[in-house]
Design a protein around this motif. Structure first.
Motif, short mmCIF file in Angstrom:
data_model
loop_
_atom_site.label_atom_id
_atom_site.label_comp_id
_atom_site.label_asym_id
_atom_site.label_seq_id
_atom_site.Cartn_x
_atom_site.Cartn_y
_atom_site.Cartn_z
N GLU B 170 0.83 -1.22 0.00
CA GLU B 170 0.00 0.00 0.00
C GLU B 170 0.86 1.26 0.00
O GLU B 170 0.53 2.25 -0.66
CB GLU B 170 -0.92 0.02 1.22
CG GLU B 170 -2.02 -1.04 1.20
CD GLU B 170 -2.76 -1.15 2.53
OE1 GLU B 170 -3.71 -1.97 2.61
OE2 GLU B 170 -2.39 -0.44 3.50
N GLY B 197 -7.88 -4.50 0.23
CA GLY B 197 -8.37 -5.68 0.96
C GLY B 197 -8.91 -6.69 -0.03
O GLY B 197 -9.31 -6.33 -1.15
N TYR B 201 -12.02 -3.27 0.84
CA TYR B 201 -11.22 -2.74 1.96
C TYR B 201 -12.12 -2.57 3.18
O TYR B 201 -13.33 -2.41 3.05
CB TYR B 201 -10.56 -1.42 1.57
CG TYR B 201 -11.43 -0.54 0.68
CD1 TYR B 201 -12.32 0.37 1.21
CD2 TYR B 201 -11.38 -0.67 -0.72
CE1 TYR B 201 -13.13 1.14 0.38
CE2 TYR B 201 -12.19 0.10 -1.55
CZ TYR B 201 -13.07 1.01 -0.99
OH TYR B 201 -13.88 1.76 -1.79
N ASP B 217 -7.61 -8.34 -4.73
CA ASP B 217 -7.80 -7.18 -3.85
C ASP B 217 -8.51 -6.04 -4.58
O ASP B 217 -8.43 -5.92 -5.81
CB ASP B 217 -6.45 -6.63 -3.38
CG ASP B 217 -5.85 -7.44 -2.23
OD1 ASP B 217 -6.46 -8.46 -1.85
OD2 ASP B 217 -4.79 -7.04 -1.73
#
Lengths: 365, 365
Positions: B170, B197, B201, B217
């Motif tokens: 990230e 995520g 997320y 993700d």
């Protein structure tokens, strides 16, 4: 806290919430929602935070996290906070808050006054001294972060020798440096100040501007760059074309004043001693003035922290304090020269965290 | 000010000092020295500032600049400020200060209380409403700056499609974006939040972390980037590999909620209307919750400004207001989807300042 007759501390600012909880978020950039942490003299901390921050705060070591659906201007955590304070202090105690010099209470004053009314007869005292003592001496982990960002920025200042050239404006020079420190792994660079002037710059806080840097200029770059929430704060000077004799002499005097500051920094000396050691060299060198008001300061989670290297400050240096050594002077009307290094006070002296500036001004041909 | 029965305003915060004087400096990053500007209902402004800032303030349109050799903790501008207030209000007037919601008084509370004592019988009132009204409607020059930074960041979000890849963490993703907006001419990027995520997320304020972004993700990048002191504040979502049906559906619902917000934004509508238009779409789409507390907010010299798009806020929209349209929802436990665009309210509706997000999520293969 016992010595200050406080039963606990209320903290509201980013750095104090982070200091006690480990909660890290860029969301502080939004001024809308207040955040509160109550730190008891004895017992468990209580965090009273906006709902959006509840999961993040619960992921820290704090177990007692209370939330409300902020923003709710009518009661933005006020009643929750009042309850948490009274639980902490007992019915007649005193809670310390961020009320003194260099402190800002990050909540609306109107809400602070409502909390003060709600908790009566509990009183609000000044937590400044306790917070200074806690934060003034850095842990090994804190120093490692400051040292790391000092190394990144020392490298970037040197690398800049190949990137600066006359014809850039102050913004472009600052941007090149800002991008380079990010590429080297700094987290952010909230303070990247660049000012140039013919033969010397006339201030150290109003740049960068669109002023084009010309041959004959001296450029100062001064940066507060961060790694994992900790700052460096130091500067370097670059001459575009060979500097004239006055500028060279000023550089040498301020370099020697830095040496005097480094020699004076040791446990038991005071910030006044530090100031005196540097100021003697500057005055002997013919300094006209210095409107900065001090010759360095504490450094850590903030770009500038207590104490100030200033006559009358009289703070005793302790091992583990991180300070800037920042002599500067006006050497001709409207022409300044400022140097800055970062140090940690050790058991028997001090250690540089920055790579020492060269003893002759860096030259951009 | 007359309607609020104030004889003047005292402002202490970076954005208010800048708003009234045009004084721009990164030096606000140092919390040591307070800065004061007294804005009379009628007559000339008075700036009471640290000596280091005197020349910079004198270079603005303000003619009455008073300085002291800050830092001087015993009297850091307190007596100078008290005199300036009394001169402005007369012996029995009322001065408005930054006391209400979303306002922070950037001076030590102890010093504020000393000023309040020194100026008696002059009183301190709440300047919040006056400041909101002034700042809420942007000038053409202010809008041009916000529009410019929205364009820079819109370009950067698109360009990121070629730069993101699974395996970055990230921090790395956020850093690539931060460097790119600087290279495109943004001044700084104080807020660059990246959270990823699996399938969605779980928050929008706790990133970036060292979490490695994997196939499957979804990454949200949300940035407050500035140009000449004005912010954009919007986000974009990136799917790493084809998103599953739930995430696609959530994206579509939040996209439609944004459309509903854009359609509802026009003079005469309120922030509650805006909230309702978006919230209906989110609820019909099965939103589980939203801990953000609102669906957008004002935007300008700060990342977030008054008002809030929230039920009960009831602020009437006026031409020239700049707002974020920010619907979001938890679509599965621990999985969020948030969109955000920036608009200006026009005479008969609104205009996007951001380039509209795509109607299908951007895909990183």
């Amino acid at each position: 806290m016992q010595a200050a007759e406080l039963d606990g501390l209320l903290v509201t600012s980013e750095q104090h919430v982070r200091y006690f909880t480990g909660f890290v978020s860029q969301f502080w950039a939004s001024p809308t929602r207040p955040w509160f942490v109550v730190v008891p003299a004895k017992g468990a901390l209580v965090a009273v935070v906006p709902e959006i921050g509840g999961p993040g705060m619960a992921a820290t070591w704090i177990e007692d996290v209370r939330t409300w659906p902020a923003p709710v201007p009518d009661d933005d955590g006020v009643s929750l906070l009042a309850d948490a304070i009274i639980e902490t202090t007992g019915p007649t105690g005193c809670i310390g808050a961020e009320l003194g010099p260099e402190m800002v209470l990050r909540m609306p004053v109107n809400d602070f006054e409502r909390v003060r009314d709600l908790i009566k007869p509990v009183t609000v005292g000044d937590g400044t001294q306790v917070l200074r003592q806690l934060r003034g001496v850095k842990s090994v982990a804190e120093v490692a972060k400051i040292r790391h960002v000092c190394e990144i920025v020392s490298d970037a200042f040197e690398a800049l020798l190949d990137k600066l050239r006359a014809g850039m404006n102050e913004w472009e020079a600052s941007r090149v440096m800002r991008i380079d420190v990010l590429e080297r792994g700094a987290d952010s660079s909230p303070y990247m100040m660049g000012v140039a002037g013919a033969g010397g710059y006339d201030n150290i806080i109003m740049g960068p501007t669109n002023r084009v840097i010309k041959n004959g200029d001296i450029l100062i770059l001064d940066t507060g760059t961060t790694f994992d929430g900790y700052y460096c704060d130091f500067d370097r000077n670059y001459a575009f074309g060979a500097p004239d004799e006055d500028a060279q002499r000023a550089y040498d005097i301020v370099f020697q004043a830095t040496e005097a500051g480094l020699a004076a920094a040791r446990p038991g000396a005071t910030t006044t001693d530090l100031w005196r050691a540097m100021n003697e060299v500057l005055e002997a060198g013919g300094a006209l003035s210095n409107n900065v008001g001090r010759l360095g300061h504490g450094l850590g989670m903030q770009l500038t922290e207590w104490p100030s290297n200033k006559t009358g400050d009289d703070t005793e240096l302790l091992p583990g304090m991180v300070l800037t050594i920042e002599p500067g002077m006006e050497f001709k009307p409207g022409q300044m020269m400022v140097h800055e290094e970062n140090i940690i006070v050790t058991e028997d002296g001090c250690e540089l965290l920055t790579r020492r500036a060269p003893d002759e001004m860096w030259l951009i041909d």
